[in-house]
Scaffold this active site. Structure first.
Site, PDB file in Angstrom:
ATOM      1  N   ARG A  37       5.703  -7.297   2.120  1.00 32.73           N
ATOM      2  CA  ARG A  37       7.049  -7.696   2.559  1.00 32.73           C
ATOM      3  C   ARG A  37       7.614  -6.747   3.618  1.00 32.73           C
ATOM      4  O   ARG A  37       8.385  -7.171   4.482  1.00 32.73           O
ATOM      5  CB  ARG A  37       7.991  -7.760   1.351  1.00 32.73           C
ATOM      6  CG  ARG A  37       9.355  -8.404   1.635  1.00 32.73           C
ATOM      7  CD  ARG A  37      10.177  -8.507   0.367  1.00 32.73           C
ATOM      8  NE  ARG A  37      11.408  -9.274   0.550  1.00 32.73           N
ATOM      9  CZ  ARG A  37      12.635  -8.784   0.344  1.00 32.73           C
ATOM     10  NH1 ARG A  37      12.799  -7.525  -0.039  1.00 32.73           N
ATOM     11  NH2 ARG A  37      13.702  -9.546   0.521  1.00 32.73           N
ATOM     12  N   ILE A  63      16.027 -12.649   4.889  1.00 31.59           N
ATOM     13  CA  ILE A  63      14.784 -12.897   4.160  1.00 31.59           C
ATOM     14  C   ILE A  63      15.192 -13.022   2.699  1.00 31.59           C
ATOM     15  O   ILE A  63      15.965 -12.204   2.189  1.00 31.59           O
ATOM     16  CB  ILE A  63      13.769 -11.758   4.387  1.00 31.59           C
ATOM     17  CG1 ILE A  63      12.466 -12.014   3.609  1.00 31.59           C
ATOM     18  CG2 ILE A  63      14.355 -10.405   4.044  1.00 31.59           C
ATOM     19  CD1 ILE A  63      11.382 -10.974   3.920  1.00 31.59           C
ATOM     20  N   SER A  64      14.722 -14.054   2.021  1.00 30.71           N
ATOM     21  CA  SER A  64      15.146 -14.317   0.640  1.00 30.71           C
ATOM     22  C   SER A  64      14.701 -13.197  -0.294  1.00 30.71           C
ATOM     23  O   SER A  64      13.728 -12.483  -0.037  1.00 30.71           O
ATOM     24  CB  SER A  64      14.561 -15.641   0.146  1.00 30.71           C
ATOM     25  OG  SER A  64      15.117 -16.732   0.841  1.00 30.71           O
ATOM     26  N   ALA A  65      15.424 -13.059  -1.407  1.00 25.97           N
ATOM     27  CA  ALA A  65      15.045 -12.093  -2.438  1.00 25.97           C
ATOM     28  C   ALA A  65      13.660 -12.455  -2.978  1.00 25.97           C
ATOM     29  O   ALA A  65      13.329 -13.639  -3.121  1.00 25.97           O
ATOM     30  CB  ALA A  65      16.067 -12.100  -3.565  1.00 25.97           C
ATOM     31  N   PRO A  66      12.837 -11.462  -3.286  1.00 25.72           N
ATOM     32  CA  PRO A  66      11.493 -11.748  -3.805  1.00 25.72           C
ATOM     33  C   PRO A  66      11.477 -12.692  -5.003  1.00 25.72           C
ATOM     34  O   PRO A  66      10.601 -13.559  -5.103  1.00 25.72           O
ATOM     35  CB  PRO A  66      10.965 -10.356  -4.169  1.00 25.72           C
ATOM     36  CG  PRO A  66      11.643  -9.454  -3.201  1.00 25.72           C
ATOM     37  CD  PRO A  66      13.030 -10.018  -3.056  1.00 25.72           C
TER      38      PRO A  66
END
Length: 217
Positions: A37, A63-66
């Site tokens: 990431r 960027i979206s949360a994992p």
């Protein structure tokens, strides 16, 4: 200057997501442990790569949360060999995770991800990130209005939308293969949103289910 051990941080994050029951699928777990990431975010954000939160990239996007990336991959039911359309490439991270699942190394059947991005600079950013991590072999980034889909590559086994909208664009439903799954956040970007799953039956009937509340740009 202390060098960050990104691999160790990545594994700690994934271990937590597994322990909390956020992810269960072994292919999603492997992909989350594999894709770096830190290579998909701006340089000044790298130290925060494995904090489970959205992070700003460029042009007001994130960027979206994992945990959300992992959950969406599980909901999609990704399989080796799937042809996937992603609407909203962002930094390219989510497309890389999908590619790691549908086109793993050392398999004869290789899937592919087509990801669209309406912001030209973000499309270029995603393309560079995917190239330096060698996922460009299985991900095609296209500067395009994703609400129109990509009819020249349709039909798709799975379709993923990574930004909220008031409704599902009809062209995307049309381009979904019978038996395929479409996943999208729906609602007002400044109010309540729901993650909705659409499954197209073999006769063309679309079955709809709401999964959980979400917050997307």
């Amino acid at each position: 200057m202390i060098k960050t051990n990104f691999e160790a941080e990545r594994n700690r994050l994934v271990d937590g997501l597994v322990e909390w029951g956020v992810i269960r699928n072994k292919d999603v777990i492997r992909a989350m442990r594999t894709v770096p990431r830190e290579e998909f975010i701006p340089e000044n954000m790298r130290s925060k790569a494995y904090i489970d939160t959205p992070l700003p990239i460029h042009h007001g996007q994130t960027i979206s949360a994992p945990h959300m990336v992992a959950m969406m991959c599980e909901f999609l039911g990704l399989q080796v060999g799937d042809k996937v359309l992603e609407v909203g490439a962002g930094s390219g991270y989510h497309a890389a995770i999908i590619a790691e699942i549908v086109a793993p190394k050392n398999t004869k059947t290789q899937g592919h991800v087509y990801t669209t991005e309406i912001v030209k600079e973000l499309a270029e950013f995603a393309g560079k990130n995917l190239a330096k991590t060698n996922y460009d072999r299985h991900v095609t980034v296209i500067h395009h209005d994703g609400s129109l889909g990509l009819p020249e590559y349709a039909p798709f086994d799975k379709i993923l939308i990574t930004a909220t909208a008031p409704r599902v664009p009809p062209p995307l439903i049309e381009q979904l293969k019978p038996g395929g799954i479409l996943l999208t956040p729906l609602g007002d970007p400044h109010s309540y949103q729901v993650l909705r799953l659409l499954k197209k039956k073999m006769d063309g009937y679309v079955e709809v289910s709401d999964l959980c509340g979400v917050a997307f740009v």
